[in-house]
Design a protein around this motif. Structure first.
Motif, PDB file in Angstrom:
ATOM      1  N   ASP A   1      -7.614  -5.124  -8.260  1.00 29.51           N
ATOM      2  CA  ASP A   1      -6.292  -4.539  -8.014  1.00 29.51           C
ATOM      3  C   ASP A   1      -5.309  -4.920  -9.102  1.00 29.51           C
ATOM      4  O   ASP A   1      -4.596  -4.071  -9.637  1.00 29.51           O
TER       5      ASP A   1
ATOM      6  N   VAL B   1       0.850  -1.207   0.000  1.00 23.21           N
ATOM      7  CA  VAL B   1       0.000   0.000   0.000  1.00 23.21           C
ATOM      8  C   VAL B   1       0.886   1.258   0.000  1.00 23.21           C
ATOM      9  O   VAL B   1       0.596   2.226  -0.699  1.00 23.21           O
TER      10      VAL B   1
ATOM     11  N   VAL C   1      -7.180  -0.171  -4.285  1.00 25.39           N
ATOM     12  CA  VAL C   1      -6.337  -0.685  -3.187  1.00 25.39           C
ATOM     13  C   VAL C   1      -7.113  -0.563  -1.876  1.00 25.39           C
ATOM     14  O   VAL C   1      -7.113  -1.476  -1.043  1.00 25.39           O
TER      15      VAL C   1
END
Lengths: 449, 77
Positions: free
Chosen positions: A141, A69, A218
């Protein structure tokens, strides 16, 4: 032997390409050693299983997902910031767009790699391609990151073409061949320039929604689950704001390092740090607002599962990380960015370093406390401490980032030469023409004429 | 490297990008096929695939426009 480039106006930008810096091999050796150690640690993890990490049940996401992330967030430095500055025709953007775009391409790959590190059985990654289902946000994603990576690489490459053609004039041997291929026959004709500008303009518009969608997706990986303090509608915009925030901080740090290493003081001037510092200040305030909104909503809801996570962050096991995050992201950078006196190169770099630490901690305390305090009274509370394997792989990721940047700097200019030239020759003309269009009170007079 | 070799590698470059793009598109196509076979969120999968697929087609279009456009503009000189 490469042809002499020293008589060129922007010779300082070509020096790292045609003259090998003294530190090149020692730095390369150091970076490769760190990466080799990280590769060895990964070999251990692959052989012995995820037991060598600090991850366990119920904390099955730790450093790797935090880094995923974090790096995807940093990637917003590039394309998004560069695209916004291009679209708004901010003239001061010229020396920083390439640096920003390159950050995006480098960290996107590293971010994606962290997902693979998190897999216990990497040999099963092909299953994602063979049997993936769009029901899973993880597939969203994979799709959006692939799209962002492709678009960012293209967005980096297109404005590079005129610079590659400049380098082609000076390079011989394999470099000459490489530049000959990648310059795509660029001669700088009016028609070619028009096509290039059209592509750059189109890509600048295209990458903004892609970049925003990537970090929203995300965030969806977390918010589409029912884990306490993840199932939140605000997560998408909260992650996007955090990504731009950390991206700006990353960009300022990289700019400062390159300015110092490659003597780019004439290109990356205090005013660039001042303007980026102002953007950083705005994002710091946004981040604080989003954090307050997120935590206040959870507190007011008083749902038992969420409150366990909430108090673990406020006063419990993760309180140290939480309050350090608030200090690093808001309390300490604020005075450095508010006062113009401090909003110089040193002040903005210190603020950016603090924010980078703070944003990494933010990712960590979003992930680990929620995993350690699962919903339901029957499930046991978990604990997580990262092992040396995870620390080593994280160090390897940072070393890989520096390595990619180092190799890029040996092949391509880090500041766009043609855009710098265009800026020197045409900026005043362009800005004057733009101001002429919206001179206050003169529209009516022009219409009457 | 002579002009012919440079041109060969340029065509190889554009071919690689095209193949990469087509590979991603066929992957998206396969995901739709699986969704249809398993009757698994078909509408959602189609929605995502339409957005993602169009995006990759646009990127492919931009690259080809740039490549052939620069080439043609060079020959016009």
């Amino acid at each position: 032997m490469d042809r002499d480039f020293r008589h060129e106006a922007d010779a300082v930008l070509m020096r790292p390409i045609f003259e090998r810096p003294k530190y090149f091999y020692p730095l390369l050796g150091f970076l490769l050693s760190v990466i080799a150690w990280a590769a060895y640690c990964y070999y251990l993890q692959f052989n012995l299983g995820l037991g060598v990490t600090g991850m366990n049940q119920p904390v099955s996401w730790g450093f790797y997902v935090t880094n995923f992330v974090f790096f995807i967030g940093i990637s917003h430095a590039g394309t998004l910031i560069s695209a916004i500055l291009r679209m708004t025709q901010a003239e001061w953007r010229r020396p920083i767009t390439r640096i920003a775009e390159m950050i995006t391409v480098a960290v996107l790959g590293i971010g994606g790699m962290n997902v693979l590190l998190d897999l216990g059985r990497i040999d099963r990654v092909a299953n994602v391609f063979m049997y993936g289902r769009y029901q899973s946000p993880l597939l969203w994603d994979a799709t959006s990151i692939t799209a962002y990576m492709t678009a960012s690489a293209l967005y980096l490459f297109i404005p590079l073409i005129p610079d590659i053609a400049i380098l082609r004039q000076h390079a011989t041997g394999w470099r000459g061949g490489l530049y000959g291929v990648l310059s795509l026959g660029w001669r700088g004709t009016e028609r070619q320039q028009k096509i290039l500008n059209r592509c750059i303009g189109f890509m600048a518009v295209l990458v903004i929604p892609i970049a925003i969608s990537v970090h929203t997706v995300v965030a969806f990986v977390f918010s589409m689950t029912l884990q306490p303090m993840w199932h939140s509608t605000i997560f998408g915009p909260y992650f996007v704001a955090g990504a731009i925030f950390s991206g700006l901080a990353g960009l300022i740090i990289v700019m400062a390092v390159l300015r110092w290493v490659f003597h780019l003081q004439d290109y990356l001037q205090p005013i660039h740090f001042n303007y980026l510092g102002l953007l950083l200040l705005v994002m710091s305030l946004f981040w604080f607002y989003f954090t307050c909104a997120e935590y206040l909503t959870a507190y007011f809801g008083n749902e038992p599962g969420e409150m366990r996570v909430f108090w673990s962050k406020m006063t419990g096991e993760y309180a140290g990380y939480f309050w350090l995050m608030v200090m690093c992201n808001f309390v300490l950078p604020l005075p450095l960015l508010v006062w113009r006196r401090f909003r110089q190169v040193t002040g903005t770099v210190i603020a950016s370093l603090l924010i980078s630490v703070g944003m990494w901690l933010e990712r960590y305390i979003i992930i680990v406390p929620s995993m350690a305090n699962p919903r339901g009274d029957l499930l046991e509370k978990g604990h997580y401490t990262a092992s040396y394997v995870e620390w080593s792989l994280m160090a390897g990721c940072f070393a890989l980032f520096v390595l990619i940047y180092l190799l890029f700097s040996r092949l391509f200019p880090l500041v766009s030469i043609w855009e710098a030239r265009e800026g020197r020759e045409k900026t005043l003309e362009i800005v004057a023409a733009r101001v002429e269009r919206y001179k206050l009170g003169e529209g009516r007079l022009k219409e009457e004429q | 490297m002579n002009e012919r070799q440079i041109q060969f590698f340029q065509y190889l470059f554009v071919l690689s990008f095209t193949l990469f793009d087509l590979a991603v598109l066929s992957w998206i196509g396969r995901l739709i096929y699986i969704a249809l076979q398993l009757k698994d969120t078909v509408n959602g999968s189609l929605g995502i695939a339409i957005v993602a697929g169009s995006l990759f087609l646009v990127l492919l279009g931009v690259f080809h426009y740039l490549f052939w456009g620069l080439k043609r503009a060079k020959e016009q000189v």
